[in-house]
Design an enzyme around this catalytic site. Sequence first.
Site, PDB file in Angstrom:
ATOM      1  CE1 TYR A   1      -4.150  -2.144   5.516  1.00  6.29           C
ATOM      2  CE2 TYR A   1      -3.362   0.052   4.932  1.00  6.29           C
ATOM      3  CZ  TYR A   1      -3.869  -1.184   4.555  1.00  6.29           C
ATOM      4  OH  TYR A   1      -4.088  -1.455   3.225  1.00  6.29           O
TER       5      TYR A   1
ATOM      6  CB  SER B   1      -0.850  -0.008   1.277  1.00 11.40           C
ATOM      7  OG  SER B   1      -1.546   1.209   1.424  1.00 11.40           O
TER       8      SER B   1
HETATM    9  N1  NDP Z   1      -8.718  -0.121  -1.267  1.00  7.69           N
HETATM   10  C1  NDP Z   1      -7.596   0.574  -1.040  1.00  7.69           C
HETATM   11  O1  NDP Z   1      -7.586   1.813  -1.037  1.00  7.69           O
HETATM   12  C2  NDP Z   1      -6.316  -0.143  -0.815  1.00  7.69           C
HETATM   13  C3  NDP Z   1      -6.250  -1.494  -0.521  1.00  7.69           C
HETATM   14  N2  NDP Z   1      -5.025  -2.080  -0.312  1.00  7.69           N
HETATM   15  C4  NDP Z   1      -4.929  -3.515  -0.065  1.00  7.69           C
HETATM   16  O2  NDP Z   1      -5.542  -4.191  -1.145  1.00  7.69           O
HETATM   17  C5  NDP Z   1      -5.933  -5.498  -0.743  1.00  7.69           C
HETATM   18  C6  NDP Z   1      -7.339  -5.770  -1.249  1.00  7.69           C
HETATM   19  O3  NDP Z   1      -8.231  -4.907  -0.579  1.00  7.69           O
HETATM   20  P1  NDP Z   1      -9.497  -4.229  -1.261  1.00  7.69           P
HETATM   21  O4  NDP Z   1      -9.814  -4.880  -2.538  1.00  7.69           O
HETATM   22  O5  NDP Z   1      -9.269  -2.779  -1.238  1.00  7.69           O
HETATM   23  O6  NDP Z   1     -10.607  -4.521  -0.150  1.00  7.69           O
HETATM   24  P2  NDP Z   1     -11.838  -5.514  -0.051  1.00  7.69           P
HETATM   25  O7  NDP Z   1     -12.314  -5.413   1.353  1.00  7.69           O
HETATM   26  O8  NDP Z   1     -12.817  -5.247  -1.134  1.00  7.69           O
HETATM   27  O9  NDP Z   1     -11.187  -6.939  -0.307  1.00  7.69           O
HETATM   28  C7  NDP Z   1     -10.470  -7.617   0.685  1.00  7.69           C
HETATM   29  C8  NDP Z   1     -10.414  -9.077   0.300  1.00  7.69           C
HETATM   30  O10 NDP Z   1      -9.654  -9.782   1.307  1.00  7.69           O
HETATM   31  C9  NDP Z   1     -10.382 -10.915   1.689  1.00  7.69           C
HETATM   32  N3  NDP Z   1     -10.061 -11.307   3.059  1.00  7.69           N
HETATM   33  C10 NDP Z   1     -10.099 -10.565   4.176  1.00  7.69           C
HETATM   34  N4  NDP Z   1      -9.789 -11.300   5.257  1.00  7.69           N
HETATM   35  C11 NDP Z   1      -9.545 -12.559   4.782  1.00  7.69           C
HETATM   36  C12 NDP Z   1      -9.191 -13.770   5.392  1.00  7.69           C
HETATM   37  N5  NDP Z   1      -9.000 -13.883   6.725  1.00  7.69           N
HETATM   38  N6  NDP Z   1      -9.040 -14.860   4.615  1.00  7.69           N
HETATM   39  C13 NDP Z   1      -9.242 -14.783   3.281  1.00  7.69           C
HETATM   40  N7  NDP Z   1      -9.553 -13.666   2.645  1.00  7.69           N
HETATM   41  C14 NDP Z   1      -9.719 -12.555   3.392  1.00  7.69           C
HETATM   42  C15 NDP Z   1     -11.852 -10.521   1.543  1.00  7.69           C
HETATM   43  O11 NDP Z   1     -12.645 -11.677   1.338  1.00  7.69           O
HETATM   44  P3  NDP Z   1     -13.611 -12.373   2.413  1.00  7.69           P
HETATM   45  O12 NDP Z   1     -14.138 -11.303   3.316  1.00  7.69           O
HETATM   46  O13 NDP Z   1     -14.649 -13.019   1.553  1.00  7.69           O
HETATM   47  O14 NDP Z   1     -12.719 -13.369   3.097  1.00  7.69           O
HETATM   48  C16 NDP Z   1     -11.789  -9.712   0.257  1.00  7.69           C
HETATM   49  O15 NDP Z   1     -11.873 -10.572  -0.854  1.00  7.69           O
HETATM   50  C17 NDP Z   1      -5.744  -5.524   0.764  1.00  7.69           C
HETATM   51  O16 NDP Z   1      -4.533  -6.183   1.056  1.00  7.69           O
HETATM   52  C18 NDP Z   1      -5.646  -4.048   1.142  1.00  7.69           C
HETATM   53  O17 NDP Z   1      -4.926  -3.849   2.323  1.00  7.69           O
HETATM   54  C19 NDP Z   1      -3.863  -1.382  -0.412  1.00  7.69           C
HETATM   55  C20 NDP Z   1      -3.892  -0.059  -0.680  1.00  7.69           C
HETATM   56  C21 NDP Z   1      -5.094   0.650  -0.949  1.00  7.69           C
HETATM   57  O1  LIG Z   2      -4.159   1.026   2.025  1.00  5.81           O
HETATM   58  C1  LIG Z   2      -4.641   2.171   1.934  1.00  5.81           C
HETATM   59  C2  LIG Z   2      -4.210   3.096   0.892  1.00  5.81           C
HETATM   60  S1  LIG Z   2      -3.919   4.676   1.410  1.00  5.81           S
HETATM   61  O2  LIG Z   2      -5.034   5.090   2.285  1.00  5.81           O
HETATM   62  O3  LIG Z   2      -2.655   4.711   2.114  1.00  5.81           O
HETATM   63  O4  LIG Z   2      -3.847   5.527   0.238  1.00  5.81           O
END
Ligand code: NDP
Ligand SMILES: O=CCS(=O)(=O)O
Length: 248
Positions: A156, A143
């Site tokens: 985080y 991130s």
């Molecule tokens: N959105 C943003 O601005 C940013 C996101 N990120 C990172 O991107 C990645 C994807 O997030 P994003 O698409 O934004 O968010 P979402 O919440 O839409 O997706 C998160 C995914 O992680 C899965 N997940 C969470 N906990 C578990 C678990 N214990 N086991 C298996 N799967 C799990 C969820 O599936 P389920 O609940 O079905 O298990 C879901 O598919 C993350 O690592 C996040 O930290 C990084 C920077 C920016």
């Molecule tokens: O993971 C989160 C992305 S940001 O808030 O740092 O832009």
Amino acid sequence: MASNIEGKVIVITGASSGMGEATARHLASRGAKVVLGARRADRLEALVSEIRDAGGEAHAKAIDVTRAQDLEALVNVAIEAHGRIDVLINNAGVMPLSPIEKLKIDEWDTMIDVNIKGVLYGIAAALPHMKAQKSGHIINTSSVAGHLIFPASAVYSGTKHAVIAISEGFRQEVKDYNIRTTILSPGAVKTELLDHISDKDVQAANQEYVGQVGIPADSYARMAAFVIEQPEDVDVNEIIFRPTAQQL
Ligand SMILES: NC(=O)C1=CN([C@@H]2O[C@H](COP(=O)(O)OP(=O)(O)OC[C@H]3O[C@@H](n4cnc5c(N)ncnc54)[C@H](OP(=O)(O)O)[C@@H]3O)[C@@H](O)[C@H]2O)C=CC1
Ligand SMILES: O=CCS(=O)(=O)O
């Protein structure tokens, strides 16, 4: 020129929503054989049906990335269906932001278990196969918060800094096995990530900001495709991408 995506067996965690879901759809549309993991089986099954209906190849398994054996089972789906794993995208993650003084210890534990241990367990599951193949590609989702810290992001950010350290150490260690290693570090992307912030003030502030500047989840999918489609002797080690309007 062949795309270097078509025919690849690509395992994606966190594929039930957000960036993982968008990436599954995008890579499958470009001919990848995708194997999808997350906890919400209904969402995964719907996505598998959608991809197959569009002529693509997809499998799924309900997994919890905090359990090493679940990652092994997910990778085994790929091995049983296709005999190999070309790419693992360790994308599952959670972001229950809060100031440390709120002492949300359970949420700290969850972030450490999902964001750090989940990545390590994915590597552990894929590595023996990639070593044997003498090829492979591990993509870990960090991130912008893996590079800097903002209010309520200490834990985080700690987990996402850890992903960068683990990825870089791993990259240096697997040269002999012809394994590529990429960190994808997004900024604000519109997904379900903020839904699980229990600190309501922090949630509202982040929702307002991401609502204003956030970019769609397929921005990540295009970055994933870009790093995978490079020639096998080119290893893109990190991409940081943000909304153009994002300041931090
Ligand atoms: N959105 C943003 O601005 C940013 C996101 N990120 C990172 O991107 C990645 C994807 O997030 P994003 O698409 O934004 O968010 P979402 O919440 O839409 O997706 C998160 C995914 O992680 C899965 N997940 C969470 N906990 C578990 C678990 N214990 N086991 C298996 N799967 C799990 C969820 O599936 P389920 O609940 O079905 O298990 C879901 O598919 C993350 O690592 C996040 O930290 C990084 C920077 C920016
Ligand atoms: O993971 C989160 C992305 S940001 O808030 O740092 O832009």
